[in-house]
Design a protein around this motif. Structure first.
Motif, PDB file in Angstrom:
ATOM      1  N   LEU A 119       0.821  -1.142  -0.018  1.00 45.72           N
ATOM      2  CA  LEU A 119       0.140   0.116   0.114  1.00 45.72           C
ATOM      3  C   LEU A 119       0.728   1.321  -0.011  1.00 45.72           C
ATOM      4  N   LEU A 120       0.615   2.397  -0.987  1.00 48.12           N
ATOM      5  CA  LEU A 120       1.326   3.529  -0.775  1.00 48.12           C
ATOM      6  C   LEU A 120       0.645   4.398   0.196  1.00 48.12           C
ATOM      7  N   GLY A 121       1.143   5.361   0.837  1.00 46.14           N
ATOM      8  CA  GLY A 121       0.738   5.923   1.851  1.00 46.14           C
ATOM      9  C   GLY A 121       1.750   7.274   2.042  1.00 46.14           C
ATOM     10  N   ASP A 122       1.593   8.118   3.326  1.00 43.82           N
ATOM     11  CA  ASP A 122       2.440   9.058   3.748  1.00 43.82           C
ATOM     12  C   ASP A 122       2.709   8.710   4.995  1.00 43.82           C
ATOM     13  N   VAL A 166     -14.320 -15.324   6.361  1.00 42.80           N
ATOM     14  CA  VAL A 166     -13.300 -14.486   6.605  1.00 42.80           C
ATOM     15  C   VAL A 166     -13.925 -13.298   6.786  1.00 42.80           C
ATOM     16  N   LEU A 167     -13.903 -12.529   7.818  1.00 40.16           N
ATOM     17  CA  LEU A 167     -14.384 -11.132   8.073  1.00 40.16           C
ATOM     18  C   LEU A 167     -13.072 -10.059   7.476  1.00 40.16           C
ATOM     19  N   THR A 168     -13.650  -9.058   6.575  1.00 41.81           N
ATOM     20  CA  THR A 168     -12.586  -8.004   6.458  1.00 41.81           C
ATOM     21  C   THR A 168     -13.292  -6.657   5.879  1.00 41.81           C
ATOM     22  N   GLY A 169     -12.598  -5.543   5.622  1.00 44.43           N
ATOM     23  CA  GLY A 169     -13.169  -4.480   5.327  1.00 44.43           C
ATOM     24  C   GLY A 169     -13.220  -3.522   6.701  1.00 44.43           C
ATOM     25  N   GLY A 170     -13.017  -2.073   6.581  1.00 43.75           N
ATOM     26  CA  GLY A 170     -12.925  -1.311   7.635  1.00 43.75           C
ATOM     27  C   GLY A 170     -13.879  -1.545   8.715  1.00 43.75           C
ATOM     28  N   GLY A 171     -15.055  -1.776   8.331  1.00 44.36           N
ATOM     29  CA  GLY A 171     -16.301  -1.968   9.175  1.00 44.36           C
ATOM     30  C   GLY A 171     -16.261  -3.130  10.415  1.00 44.36           C
ATOM     31  N   THR A 172     -15.269  -4.162   9.890  1.00 48.53           N
ATOM     32  CA  THR A 172     -15.192  -5.404  10.667  1.00 48.53           C
ATOM     33  C   THR A 172     -14.154  -5.082  11.859  1.00 48.53           C
ATOM     34  N   ILE A 173     -13.418  -3.903  11.843  1.00 44.36           N
ATOM     35  CA  ILE A 173     -12.459  -3.568  12.894  1.00 44.36           C
ATOM     36  C   ILE A 173     -13.441  -3.074  14.070  1.00 44.36           C
ATOM     37  N   CYS A 174     -14.655  -2.839  13.741  1.00 50.05           N
ATOM     38  CA  CYS A 174     -15.357  -2.205  14.915  1.00 50.05           C
ATOM     39  C   CYS A 174     -15.861  -3.466  15.845  1.00 50.05           C
ATOM     40  N   SER A 175     -15.613  -3.711  16.783  1.00 46.63           N
ATOM     41  CA  SER A 175     -15.770  -5.168  17.701  1.00 46.63           C
ATOM     42  C   SER A 175     -17.272  -5.131  17.973  1.00 46.63           C
ATOM     43  N   GLU A 209      -7.698  -8.208  14.495  1.00 43.60           N
ATOM     44  CA  GLU A 209      -7.226  -8.664  15.623  1.00 43.60           C
ATOM     45  C   GLU A 209      -8.124  -8.178  17.009  1.00 43.60           C
ATOM     46  N   ASN A 210      -8.568  -7.046  16.466  1.00 44.83           N
ATOM     47  CA  ASN A 210      -9.528  -6.429  17.628  1.00 44.83           C
ATOM     48  C   ASN A 210     -11.012  -6.862  17.384  1.00 44.83           C
ATOM     49  N   ALA A 211     -11.289  -7.892  16.655  1.00 42.59           N
ATOM     50  CA  ALA A 211     -12.702  -7.955  15.937  1.00 42.59           C
ATOM     51  C   ALA A 211     -13.649  -8.759  16.918  1.00 42.59           C
ATOM     52  N   ASN A 212     -13.203  -8.893  18.036  1.00 37.86           N
ATOM     53  CA  ASN A 212     -13.783  -9.608  19.307  1.00 37.86           C
ATOM     54  C   ASN A 212     -14.655 -10.739  18.745  1.00 37.86           C
ATOM     55  N   VAL A 213     -13.763 -12.048  17.895  1.00 37.49           N
ATOM     56  CA  VAL A 213     -14.519 -13.088  17.565  1.00 37.49           C
ATOM     57  C   VAL A 213     -13.162 -14.092  17.897  1.00 37.49           C
ATOM     58  N   SER A 214     -13.742 -15.165  17.879  1.00 36.27           N
ATOM     59  CA  SER A 214     -12.596 -16.429  18.162  1.00 36.27           C
ATOM     60  C   SER A 214     -11.747 -16.671  17.009  1.00 36.27           C
ATOM     61  N   SER A 215     -11.147 -15.660  16.540  1.00 38.40           N
ATOM     62  CA  SER A 215     -10.406 -15.809  15.207  1.00 38.40           C
ATOM     63  C   SER A 215      -9.094 -16.273  15.539  1.00 38.40           C
ATOM     64  N   LEU A 216      -8.807 -17.629  14.519  1.00 38.35           N
ATOM     65  CA  LEU A 216      -7.783 -18.554  14.718  1.00 38.35           C
ATOM     66  C   LEU A 216      -6.525 -17.585  14.088  1.00 38.35           C
ATOM     67  N   ASP A 217      -6.612 -16.918  13.094  1.00 38.26           N
ATOM     68  CA  ASP A 217      -5.589 -16.249  12.471  1.00 38.26           C
ATOM     69  C   ASP A 217      -5.950 -14.487  12.274  1.00 38.26           C
ATOM     70  N   PRO A 218      -5.615 -13.966  13.225  1.00 41.71           N
ATOM     71  CA  PRO A 218      -5.927 -12.411  12.993  1.00 41.71           C
ATOM     72  C   PRO A 218      -5.230 -11.949  11.746  1.00 41.71           C
ATOM     73  N   ILE A 219      -6.026 -10.840  11.152  1.00 43.00           N
ATOM     74  CA  ILE A 219      -5.658 -10.126   9.977  1.00 43.00           C
ATOM     75  C   ILE A 219      -5.132  -8.777  10.446  1.00 43.00           C
ATOM     76  N   SER A 220      -4.191  -8.315   9.910  1.00 40.06           N
ATOM     77  CA  SER A 220      -3.536  -7.075  10.354  1.00 40.06           C
ATOM     78  C   SER A 220      -4.540  -5.840   9.834  1.00 40.06           C
ATOM     79  N   SER A 221      -4.329  -4.690  10.713  1.00 40.53           N
ATOM     80  CA  SER A 221      -5.174  -3.761  10.323  1.00 40.53           C
ATOM     81  C   SER A 221      -4.749  -3.081   8.866  1.00 40.53           C
ATOM     82  N   GLU A 222      -3.553  -3.004   8.367  1.00 40.59           N
ATOM     83  CA  GLU A 222      -3.173  -2.699   7.146  1.00 40.59           C
ATOM     84  C   GLU A 222      -3.872  -3.663   5.889  1.00 40.59           C
ATOM     85  N   LEU A 223      -3.906  -4.880   6.203  1.00 35.51           N
ATOM     86  CA  LEU A 223      -4.585  -5.827   5.293  1.00 35.51           C
ATOM     87  C   LEU A 223      -6.065  -5.694   5.305  1.00 35.51           C
TER      88      LEU A 223
END
Length: 405
Positions: free
Chosen positions: A30-33, A343-352, A374-388
């Motif tokens: 991802l490009l960024g500043d 698999v849950l993804t997208g910015g909305g799934t960061i909201c626990s 990782e902050n999704a408040n589910v029994s995730s066996l393999d957390p996804i980074s915020s960036e991904l």
């Protein structure tokens, strides 16, 4: 076949993410500043400011902390937020022709700013890309599934071409399918000497694959964004891994901005006035706390106002239930065989408070969420980074799988 460098724009209603791949075997990033804080490093606000008298525009990070008094008290300045929903109006949405045309103008100016200013600036911030320019890249842009093969897609293609982006054929790709590819590959790209994709290298999801007990089983991908909630469904046996971009997919115009609308109505006029008179960063911080706190926490605003957390919880309940209803509709149309994992993804799934409700509902269907933030408040066996989680669609859109189509 020569594989060009690739660039993908995930045009989000709240934030836009941009990913690039320089060479065919490079990892997409991802490009960024780096000068921005937190997730803002890779999340470009999709806010637009127009000065009417000069028809000049501003976009991106500089609008995050803009004092609303600057435009609330001026007839010459207009602010546009969530213009993506007017750009891709759903049937029955009630979007007027004027609102749609204004959204097209916002999109045209935003894409022009990305190609002419923001992307070249971000390339200079990454030493490995300083010798690359916009014309070197094959470009894609992620759009909701229902936009593909429509007149709206043709408009986006024209905007991308006029802004100087390069592509043979349509620029538009499916947002849910590119997100699926981004999650599964995590940006890995590798072609064998004969030009075929090395799927054993690219698809690092061995833990996920091991949970599939037969070739008839599929994985459900659920992506909650600001404007849409997207679904994708694919089998991942070795025979089909290189064709995940052909997965069943759908987009529903129901995202976090719709939840915001419900919360604002539930909390009343004073809260609506505060939101209208606050800078964009305040709204984002409200999201991060109110949609992540415990059900019995106090929610106190900076002016000392306490909000009704129970009312917010009821809005989140309604929002999550609507997503599950859309999920049932999607599965009824596309499911064949068993679905045991999701698999849950997208910015909305960061909201626990959202992701935990979605996971509980899926559990009632005997579908276990095995990957989530990782902050999704589910029994995730393999957390996804915020960036991904934030950038999976953009990352997936630069995959060499698209270059081989």
């Amino acid at each position: 076949m020569k594989i060009l460098p690739s660039l993908c724009i995930d045009l989000g209603a709240a934030f836009t993410k941009i990913a690039i791949r320089a060479n065919q075997n490079d990892t997409s990033i991802l490009l960024g500043d780096p000068g921005q804080s937190g997730d803002y490093q890779i999340c470009i606000p999709s806010l637009a400011l127009q000065r009417v008298s000069t028809n000049s525009w501003l976009f991106g990070w500089e609008l995050l902390d803009l004092d609303p008094a600057i435009y609330l008290e001026s007839d010459d300045i207009r602010i546009f937020q969530n213009w993506k929903s007017n750009l891709f109006p759903a049937p029955g949405s009630g979007i007027s022709v004027e609102e749609h045309q204004q959204a097209i103008t916002c999109c045209r100016e935003f894409i022009r700013a990305l190609g002419g200013e923001l992307i070249p600036m971000m390339l200079t911030l990454h030493p490995q890309f300083q010798n690359l320019k916009l014309a070197d890249f094959e470009a894609h842009i992620c759009v909701p599934e229902f936009v593909l093969d429509s007149g709206q897609a043709k408009i986006i293609d024209e905007i991308m071409a006029h802004a100087g982006f390069r592509k043979h054929g349509s620029y538009c790709i499916s947002e849910p399918k590119s997100s699926l590819i981004g999650i599964l590959t995590e940006g890995q790209n590798y072609l064998n000497n004969d030009g075929t994709p090395n799927v054993n290298y690219m698809f690092r999801e061995f833990d996920l694959l091991e949970k599939l007990t037969s070739n008839e089983e599929s994985v459900l991908f659920l992506d909650i964004g600001a404007f849409t909630t997207d679904f994708a469904l694919t089998s991942l046996d070795g025979k089909h891994r290189a064709k995940v971009n052909e997965a069943a997919a759908a987009s529903y115009p129901y995202g976090i901005f719709e939840l915001d609308r419900k919360v604002i109505l539930a909390l009343g006029d004073d809260f609506m006035k505060l939101i209208d008179e606050s800078e964009a960063s305040f709204r984002e911080n409200f999201h991060r706390f109110a949609y992540n706190c415990a059900e019995d926490d106090e929610i106190i605003l900076r002016d000392g106002t306490e909000l009704d957390n129970s009312a917010i919880g009821k809005c989140i309940d309604h929002f999550a239930n609507s997503i599950i209803t859309s999920c049932e509709e999607f599965l009824k149309k596309y499911q064949s065989g068993n679905i045991e994992i999701a698999v849950l993804t997208g910015g909305g799934t960061i909201c626990s408070r959202i992701s935990s409700r979605i996971a509980s509902a899926l559990d009632r269907f005997d579908i276990l969420v095995v990957r989530a933030h990782e902050n999704a408040n589910v029994s995730s066996l393999d957390p996804i980074s915020s960036e991904l989680v934030r950038g999976s669609s953009a990352i997936g859109g630069t995959s060499v799988l698209y270059s081989l189509k």
